[in-house]
Design a protein around this motif. Structure first.
Motif, PDB file in Angstrom:
ATOM      1  N   SER A  68       0.822  -1.217   0.000  1.00 39.62           N
ATOM      2  CA  SER A  68       0.000   0.000   0.000  1.00 39.62           C
ATOM      3  C   SER A  68       0.853   1.263   0.000  1.00 39.62           C
ATOM      4  N   LEU A  69       2.092   1.151   0.502  1.00 33.82           N
ATOM      5  CA  LEU A  69       2.955   2.324   0.570  1.00 33.82           C
ATOM      6  C   LEU A  69       3.551   2.702  -0.783  1.00 33.82           C
ATOM      7  N   LEU A  70       3.658   1.752  -1.700  1.00 36.10           N
ATOM      8  CA  LEU A  70       4.327   2.018  -2.972  1.00 36.10           C
ATOM      9  C   LEU A  70       3.704   3.192  -3.733  1.00 36.10           C
ATOM     10  N   PRO A  71       2.404   3.139  -4.064  1.00 30.24           N
ATOM     11  CA  PRO A  71       1.846   4.282  -4.813  1.00 30.24           C
ATOM     12  C   PRO A  71       1.815   5.568  -4.003  1.00 30.24           C
ATOM     13  N   MET A  72       1.622   5.460  -2.681  1.00 28.57           N
ATOM     14  CA  MET A  72       1.536   6.661  -1.861  1.00 28.57           C
ATOM     15  C   MET A  72       2.870   7.398  -1.813  1.00 28.57           C
ATOM     16  N   LEU A  73       3.962   6.660  -1.813  1.00 27.00           N
ATOM     17  CA  LEU A  73       5.282   7.273  -1.735  1.00 27.00           C
ATOM     18  C   LEU A  73       5.790   7.721  -3.098  1.00 27.00           C
ATOM     19  N   VAL A  74       5.537   6.934  -4.141  1.00 22.64           N
ATOM     20  CA  VAL A  74       6.160   7.177  -5.437  1.00 22.64           C
ATOM     21  C   VAL A  74       5.342   8.099  -6.333  1.00 22.64           C
ATOM     22  N   ALA A  75       4.036   7.846  -6.472  1.00 25.54           N
ATOM     23  CA  ALA A  75       3.249   8.550  -7.492  1.00 25.54           C
ATOM     24  C   ALA A  75       2.162   9.471  -6.946  1.00 25.54           C
ATOM     25  N   MET A  76       1.526   9.120  -5.833  1.00 26.75           N
ATOM     26  CA  MET A  76       0.420   9.945  -5.340  1.00 26.75           C
ATOM     27  C   MET A  76       0.811  11.375  -4.986  1.00 26.75           C
ATOM     28  N   PRO A  77       2.084  11.681  -4.696  1.00 23.74           N
ATOM     29  CA  PRO A  77       2.451  13.085  -4.470  1.00 23.74           C
ATOM     30  C   PRO A  77       2.164  14.005  -5.648  1.00 23.74           C
ATOM     31  N   PHE A  78       1.773  13.451  -6.789  1.00 24.37           N
ATOM     32  CA  PHE A  78       1.418  14.315  -7.928  1.00 24.37           C
ATOM     33  C   PHE A  78       0.319  15.296  -7.556  1.00 24.37           C
ATOM     34  N   GLN A  79      -0.542  14.917  -6.597  1.00 23.04           N
ATOM     35  CA  GLN A  79      -1.652  15.785  -6.207  1.00 23.04           C
ATOM     36  C   GLN A  79      -1.157  17.131  -5.677  1.00 23.04           C
ATOM     37  N   ASN A  80       0.023  17.130  -5.083  1.00 26.03           N
ATOM     38  CA  ASN A  80       0.525  18.335  -4.443  1.00 26.03           C
ATOM     39  C   ASN A  80       1.242  19.287  -5.393  1.00 26.03           C
ATOM     40  N   ILE A  81       1.474  18.857  -6.634  1.00 29.02           N
ATOM     41  CA  ILE A  81       2.063  19.778  -7.612  1.00 29.02           C
ATOM     42  C   ILE A  81       1.101  20.037  -8.774  1.00 29.02           C
ATOM     43  N   LEU A  82      -0.193  19.764  -8.544  1.00 28.31           N
ATOM     44  CA  LEU A  82      -1.181  20.030  -9.594  1.00 28.31           C
ATOM     45  C   LEU A  82      -1.261  21.512  -9.931  1.00 28.31           C
ATOM     46  N   VAL A  83      -1.027  22.367  -8.933  1.00 31.12           N
ATOM     47  CA  VAL A  83      -1.041  23.813  -9.200  1.00 31.12           C
ATOM     48  C   VAL A  83       0.004  24.149 -10.261  1.00 31.12           C
ATOM     49  N   MET A  84       1.185  23.594 -10.099  1.00 33.62           N
ATOM     50  CA  MET A  84       2.272  23.853 -11.041  1.00 33.62           C
ATOM     51  C   MET A  84       1.980  23.225 -12.402  1.00 33.62           C
ATOM     52  N   LEU A  85       1.482  21.981 -12.409  1.00 35.23           N
ATOM     53  CA  LEU A  85       1.176  21.299 -13.664  1.00 35.23           C
ATOM     54  C   LEU A  85       0.108  22.040 -14.455  1.00 35.23           C
ATOM     55  N   ALA A  86      -0.929  22.488 -13.767  1.00 37.49           N
ATOM     56  CA  ALA A  86      -2.012  23.184 -14.450  1.00 37.49           C
ATOM     57  C   ALA A  86      -1.524  24.465 -15.111  1.00 37.49           C
ATOM     58  N   GLU A  87      -0.631  25.166 -14.447  1.00 39.28           N
ATOM     59  CA  GLU A  87      -0.118  26.421 -14.996  1.00 39.28           C
ATOM     60  C   GLU A  87       0.854  26.172 -16.146  1.00 39.28           C
ATOM     61  N   GLN A  88       1.743  25.192 -15.992  1.00 35.18           N
ATOM     62  CA  GLN A  88       2.756  24.938 -17.023  1.00 35.18           C
ATOM     63  C   GLN A  88       2.169  24.279 -18.268  1.00 35.18           C
ATOM     64  N   ALA A  89       1.348  23.258 -18.069  1.00 35.38           N
ATOM     65  CA  ALA A  89       0.886  22.447 -19.192  1.00 35.38           C
ATOM     66  C   ALA A  89      -0.329  23.034 -19.897  1.00 35.38           C
ATOM     67  N   TRP A  90      -1.240  23.665 -19.128  1.00 41.17           N
ATOM     68  CA  TRP A  90      -2.516  24.078 -19.717  1.00 41.17           C
ATOM     69  C   TRP A  90      -2.882  25.529 -19.427  1.00 41.17           C
ATOM     70  N   GLN A  91      -2.012  26.274 -18.723  1.00 39.27           N
ATOM     71  CA  GLN A  91      -2.265  27.666 -18.388  1.00 39.27           C
ATOM     72  C   GLN A  91      -3.607  27.840 -17.677  1.00 39.27           C
ATOM     73  N   GLN A  92      -3.854  26.985 -16.713  1.00 43.19           N
ATOM     74  CA  GLN A  92      -5.091  27.010 -15.943  1.00 43.19           C
ATOM     75  C   GLN A  92      -4.825  27.605 -14.557  1.00 43.19           C
ATOM     76  N   GLY A  93      -5.810  28.344 -14.041  1.00 47.88           N
ATOM     77  CA  GLY A  93      -5.700  28.946 -12.721  1.00 47.88           C
ATOM     78  C   GLY A  93      -6.359  28.104 -11.648  1.00 47.88           C
ATOM     79  N   GLU A  94      -6.857  28.794 -10.596  1.00 48.62           N
ATOM     80  CA  GLU A  94      -7.423  28.102  -9.442  1.00 48.62           C
ATOM     81  C   GLU A  94      -8.597  27.205  -9.809  1.00 48.62           C
ATOM     82  N   GLN A  95      -9.476  27.687 -10.688  1.00 46.93           N
ATOM     83  CA  GLN A  95     -10.637  26.883 -11.044  1.00 46.93           C
ATOM     84  C   GLN A  95     -10.218  25.630 -11.797  1.00 46.93           C
ATOM     85  N   GLY A  96      -9.180  25.741 -12.622  1.00 50.00           N
ATOM     86  CA  GLY A  96      -8.670  24.568 -13.325  1.00 50.00           C
ATOM     87  C   GLY A  96      -8.110  23.538 -12.374  1.00 50.00           C
TER      88      GLY A  96
END
Length: 416
Positions: A214-242
């Motif tokens: 159970s720790l594998l996805p939580m440690l390796v990949a699930m942290p993507f949720q915490n950089i969604l702000v950056m991804l939305a701005e870089q990849a799609w130019q989306q703000g808070e609503q995005g």
């Protein structure tokens, strides 16, 4: 308890968006998001075993109330500083640390209460219903917080957060008291109880393999949720609503995953389902990060969260089935380590995002997860025999109630 859980997780998941936006506005770097999560992770990891041992010694409902009250005070502090115009990034770090101290009190006790009420025969569906509540809040929480921030201000989001956390505390006051199994003999120290819990997991190898998996996805990949702000701005130019839409889409996937398990029921074929769903999550999340069009990217994100929600629900149910009642709090605290490890995983992902871009950082993490899951399955015979082990435990529980548990044997065995 359902209403209290809904209010608590609504506020908690809404704060993922609110805290990320506030930290980004104050500092403007992905590493700021990593630092926020790091100071949450440290006390969660250090305090999780202690919180689990306390859960098995005291009345669990009161423990949840105490932890949730600390979080209410935390949110009031941030709100007050915002109103005074004096909020600094170091304030957020301090309050995040306190939040990390509160979660080891809340999560093991909450999970133990749920598992005790459900019983082994209904465990998988109980975990699915609980996961459904969490994931509904993942949809509504960020969506509502994003709307409030866009239409009013970040202050309004914190006002709502304080109100919801307060409702959660009030609802817990109406829950019946919940205790572990009665203790026999002389009460040991907390450190002795922690040691017993660790020895229990060490000797229960199938349980250990489930926890580690159970720790594998939580440690390796699930942290993507915490950089969604950056991804939305870089990849799609989306703000808070995005960003709110991305988090909400993930929440929809989580709900679908929970409903999938409820419909699937407590079927015995757990292992292949868990492994396949986790691998599917890695592939779909990587596809999401590399999709050029924002709306099109929502589909693989939805499916990725469906798969990981279903896999983690089945895993959590297997862990609870394999656990004796008198060590349930301590085992649940080890499961909570996944929440502590996920913030730790944010740090390398955020550094990679600053150097190579958010999309590439997420894709690289997905590739690492795929390889890790495949190796885990191939190298662990104990894990590959999980279905037979869980079935034997269910048959044993049905035949011997009450009976002597593995925890009882370990409690009187010498430390090796």
């Amino acid at each position: 308890m359902l209403a209290g859980n809904t209010a608590f997780f609504f506020a908690m998941n809404g704060q993922i968006l609110t805290r990320s936006i506030l930290a980004w506005d104050l500092v403007g770097e992905a590493t700021a998001l990593a630092y926020i999560n790091l100071v949450v992770a440290i006390p969660m990891l250090l305090g999780s075993l202690l919180g689990g041992a306390i859960t098995d010694r005291v009345e669990r409902r009161q423990l949840v109330i105490l932890g949730q009250s600390l979080i209410v005070l935390n949110e009031i502090t941030i709100l007050t500083l915002l109103l005074l115009g004096k909020l600094a990034f170091w304030h957020m770090l301090c309050t995040a640390f306190i939040t990390g101290c509160a979660f080891p009190l809340i999560m093991p006790a909450r999970m133990a209460i749920t598992a005790s009420v459900a019983g082994a025969s209904r465990m998988q569906r109980a975990m699915a219903y609980t996961g459904g509540v969490v994931n509904v809040s993942r949809i509504a929480g960020p969506a509502v917080m994003g709307l409030i921030i866009a239409q009013f201000s970040i202050i309004g989001a914190y006002v709502l957060s304080v109100a919801l956390y307060s409702i959660a505390v009030a609802c817990m006051l109406g829950v019946k008291p919940s205790f572990s199994s009665p203790q026999t003999g002389e009460r040991k120290s907390l450190m002795s109880d922690i040691g017993l819990g660790l020895r229990y997991v060490n000797r229960n190898r199938p349980l250990m393999m489930c926890i580690l998996f159970s720790l594998l996805p939580m440690l390796v990949a699930m942290p993507f949720q915490n950089i969604l702000v950056m991804l939305a701005e870089q990849a799609w130019q989306q703000g808070e609503q995005g960003v709110g839409l991305l988090i909400s889409t993930g929440g929809v996937g989580g709900v679908v995953g929970a409903l999938w398990i409820i419909r699937r029921g407590d079927t015995p074929h757990r292992l292949v389902f868990m492994v396949t769903a986790t691998l599917g999550f890695a592939v779909l999340l990587g596809a999401f990060a590399q999709t050029s069009y924002f709306l099109l990217a929502l589909l693989p994100l939805l499916l990725a969260n469906t798969f990981i929600s279903a896999a983690q629900t089945v895993n959590s149910a297997a862990v609870q089935i394999l656990t004796d009642e008198n060590v349930r709090g301590r085992v649940s605290s080890l499961m909570m380590a996944s929440f502590g490890l996920m913030p730790l995983g944010v740090f390398p992902m955020a550094i990679a995002a600053d150097h190579f871009g958010a999309a590439n950082a997420i894709t690289g993490a997905c590739a690492m997860l795929f390889v890790a899951v495949a190796l885990f399955y191939l190298l662990s015979p104990t894990f590959r025999s999980l279905d037979a082990t869980v079935s034997q435990r269910l048959e044993s529980d049905a035949a011997t109630k009450p009976g002597r548990s593995l925890a009882d044997d370990i409690a009187v065995a010498p430390i090796q």
